[in-house]
Write an enzyme that holds these catalytic residues in place. Structure first.
Site, mmCIF file in Angstrom:
data_model
loop_
_atom_site.group_PDB
_atom_site.id
_atom_site.type_symbol
_atom_site.label_atom_id
_atom_site.label_comp_id
_atom_site.label_asym_id
_atom_site.label_seq_id
_atom_site.Cartn_x
_atom_site.Cartn_y
_atom_site.Cartn_z
ATOM 1 N N TYR A 57 -80.422 1.625 112.825
ATOM 2 C CA TYR A 57 -79.416 2.692 112.944
ATOM 3 C C TYR A 57 -78.648 2.888 111.629
ATOM 4 O O TYR A 57 -77.889 3.823 111.484
ATOM 5 C CB TYR A 57 -78.407 2.399 114.071
ATOM 6 C CG TYR A 57 -79.009 2.148 115.433
ATOM 7 C CD1 TYR A 57 -80.344 2.448 115.709
ATOM 8 C CD2 TYR A 57 -78.253 1.595 116.464
ATOM 9 C CE1 TYR A 57 -80.898 2.190 116.959
ATOM 10 C CE2 TYR A 57 -78.792 1.353 117.709
ATOM 11 C CZ TYR A 57 -80.117 1.637 117.949
ATOM 12 O OH TYR A 57 -80.654 1.382 119.183
ATOM 13 N N LYS A 82 -80.280 -5.632 116.018
ATOM 14 C CA LYS A 82 -81.733 -5.757 116.234
ATOM 15 C C LYS A 82 -82.472 -5.770 114.901
ATOM 16 O O LYS A 82 -82.122 -4.994 113.994
ATOM 17 C CB LYS A 82 -82.251 -4.572 117.064
ATOM 18 C CG LYS A 82 -81.398 -4.230 118.271
ATOM 19 C CD LYS A 82 -81.969 -3.098 119.090
ATOM 20 C CE LYS A 82 -80.964 -2.596 120.112
ATOM 21 N NZ LYS A 82 -80.038 -1.571 119.621
HETATM 22 P P1 NDP Z 1 -77.566 7.946 126.340
HETATM 23 O O1 NDP Z 1 -78.362 7.792 127.576
HETATM 24 O O2 NDP Z 1 -76.425 7.053 126.105
HETATM 25 O O3 NDP Z 1 -77.133 9.456 126.325
HETATM 26 C C1 NDP Z 1 -76.440 10.008 125.265
HETATM 27 C C2 NDP Z 1 -76.280 11.497 125.506
HETATM 28 O O4 NDP Z 1 -75.680 11.717 126.772
HETATM 29 C C3 NDP Z 1 -75.421 12.115 124.466
HETATM 30 O O5 NDP Z 1 -75.972 13.374 124.191
HETATM 31 C C4 NDP Z 1 -74.067 12.278 125.156
HETATM 32 O O6 NDP Z 1 -73.455 13.442 124.679
HETATM 33 C C5 NDP Z 1 -74.441 12.421 126.605
HETATM 34 N N1 NDP Z 1 -73.493 11.810 127.531
HETATM 35 C C6 NDP Z 1 -72.894 10.600 127.422
HETATM 36 N N2 NDP Z 1 -72.089 10.371 128.484
HETATM 37 C C7 NDP Z 1 -72.191 11.465 129.282
HETATM 38 C C8 NDP Z 1 -71.615 11.808 130.526
HETATM 39 N N3 NDP Z 1 -70.761 11.011 131.163
HETATM 40 N N4 NDP Z 1 -71.934 13.028 131.060
HETATM 41 C C9 NDP Z 1 -72.789 13.850 130.425
HETATM 42 N N5 NDP Z 1 -73.379 13.567 129.248
HETATM 43 C C10 NDP Z 1 -73.084 12.373 128.676
HETATM 44 O O7 NDP Z 1 -78.604 7.912 125.115
HETATM 45 P P2 NDP Z 1 -78.831 7.043 123.830
HETATM 46 O O8 NDP Z 1 -80.193 7.393 123.385
HETATM 47 O O9 NDP Z 1 -77.749 7.130 122.865
HETATM 48 O O10 NDP Z 1 -78.907 5.542 124.388
HETATM 49 C C11 NDP Z 1 -77.786 4.698 124.455
HETATM 50 C C12 NDP Z 1 -77.872 3.587 123.420
HETATM 51 O O11 NDP Z 1 -79.022 2.777 123.649
HETATM 52 C C13 NDP Z 1 -78.085 4.088 121.979
HETATM 53 O O12 NDP Z 1 -76.944 4.657 121.429
HETATM 54 C C14 NDP Z 1 -78.568 2.822 121.323
HETATM 55 O O13 NDP Z 1 -77.467 1.969 121.054
HETATM 56 C C15 NDP Z 1 -79.470 2.238 122.412
HETATM 57 N N6 NDP Z 1 -80.901 2.616 122.253
HETATM 58 C C16 NDP Z 1 -81.816 1.600 122.073
HETATM 59 C C17 NDP Z 1 -83.154 1.862 121.946
HETATM 60 C C18 NDP Z 1 -84.117 0.759 121.741
HETATM 61 O O14 NDP Z 1 -85.284 1.023 121.404
HETATM 62 N N7 NDP Z 1 -83.716 -0.485 121.936
HETATM 63 C C19 NDP Z 1 -83.674 3.254 121.986
HETATM 64 C C20 NDP Z 1 -82.656 4.252 122.221
HETATM 65 C C21 NDP Z 1 -81.330 3.913 122.360
HETATM 66 P P3 NDP Z 1 -71.920 13.417 124.140
HETATM 67 O O15 NDP Z 1 -71.932 12.528 122.928
HETATM 68 O O16 NDP Z 1 -71.633 14.852 123.811
HETATM 69 O O17 NDP Z 1 -71.090 12.886 125.266
#
Ligand code: NDP
Length: 269
Positions: A57, A82
């Site tokens: 990241y 990680k």
């Molecule tokens: P999320 O499932 O956390 O979703 C994020 C999206 O959902 C954003 O667009 C956000 O928009 C929106 N959102 C968040 N809360 C709400 C809500 N209450 N209602 C409606 N929309 C919402 O996705 P991520 O891909 O970010 O996954 C979370 C974390 O997992 C990552 O940030 C990372 O740390 C980790 N990760 C790990 C991976 C791996 O391979 N190990 C791969 C992918 C992610 P807004 O900001 O506008 O609220």
């Protein structure tokens, strides 16, 4: 904050904050680092204590800066980072050590609560070799717990057969449309905690409608219903939001219970 106990005996909060687009221009994963700590500071100020970052990241130093600015004590926080499952980080033991030391430096800390292999790769014995380096850093007390991410049952089975310390966590994609229940069940049997990444993303439109209807019964949003479902089955969630309001919403899931009927329905989504 509710906690779970890992197979190492240490506790981990059941809700954390994802950060993969934090501190970046245009809130874009690939965006340049702009050292904006406001998103993470907002989360820390409202009570998130588990922070999920990664070398990939590029924002470990932003996490460190946000913690410093928050004024919170290091010991009150649980930091996950990680090591990428890529040759430039894993080909030799020295490269693995270099990655760990780099994470420590960027995070401005002398220990990391949980360190994961970000992705598996084809060479299963190579993964075991990297794991053994991580195990040495647990012995040194530098990594408090180690785990994996995106490992399937076969990859976990090989690691379990060849490790001294069992992985504490497997962080996997898990949400409606892609629960990955086979991996969740395997991990439960083997005393490995599961963390769900992208817990709120890529949810099929029809499932969203159903989740919204269920939410009406509890006075909760569809997102709160999904997150609650996961923590009721002891899956740790790390939702990410750039909005203070939605960060609050995602944290506000500890004081209601889903009925067995609703959980059975959510499982089918
Ligand atoms: P999320 O499932 O956390 O979703 C994020 C999206 O959902 C954003 O667009 C956000 O928009 C929106 N959102 C968040 N809360 C709400 C809500 N209450 N209602 C409606 N929309 C919402 O996705 P991520 O891909 O970010 O996954 C979370 C974390 O997992 C990552 O940030 C990372 O740390 C980790 N990760 C790990 C991976 C791996 O391979 N190990 C791969 C992918 C992610 P807004 O900001 O506008 O609220």
């Amino acid at each position: 904050m509710n906690n779970l106990t890992l197979n190492t005996g240490i506790t981990i909060p059941i809700i954390g904050i994802g950060t993969n687009t934090f501190g970046k221009e245009n809130k874009d994963f690939m965006g340049a680092i702009n050292n904006d700590t406001s998103e993470l500071e907002s989360a820390l100020n409202m009570g998130y204590t588990l922070i999920d970052t990664a070398i990939a990241y590029r924002n470990e130093s932003v996490v460190a800066l946000a913690i410093k600015r928050s004024g919170l004590k290091r010991e009150s926080l649980f930091i996950t980072s990680k090591i990428p499952g890529k040759p430039e980080y894993t080909d030799t033991d020295e490269l693995v050590e270099k990655a760990i030391l780099s994470s420590l430096k960027e995070l401005d800390t002398d220990y990391i609560d949980l360190y994961l292999i970000h992705h598996p790769w084809d060479d299963k014995d190579g993964i075991v070799r990297v794991w053994k380096v991580l195990e040495r850093y647990v012995e040194k007390g530098v990594l408090k717990a180690i785990g994996v991410s995106n490992f399937n049952v076969e990859q976990l089975t090989h690691l379990l057969a060849n490790c001294t310390l069992k992985p504490a966590v497997n962080q996997i994609e898990s949400h409606p449309g892609s629960w990955n229940d086979d991996i969740v069940d395997f991990c439960r049997i083997n005393n490995i905690n599961v963390e769900a990444w992208s817990p709120l993303k890529r949810i099929p439109e029809t499932s969203l409608e159903t989740l919204k209807k269920i939410g009406l019964k509890y006075g909760k949003t569809w997102a709160q219903i999904v997150l609650r479902y996961q923590i009721e089955r002891n899956v740790i969630v790390i939702p990410k939001s750039h909005s203070t309001e939605r960060q609050k919403e995602n944290l506000d899931i500890l004081e209601f219970n889903l009925s067995d009927e609703d959980k059975a329905l959510i499982k089918t989504l």
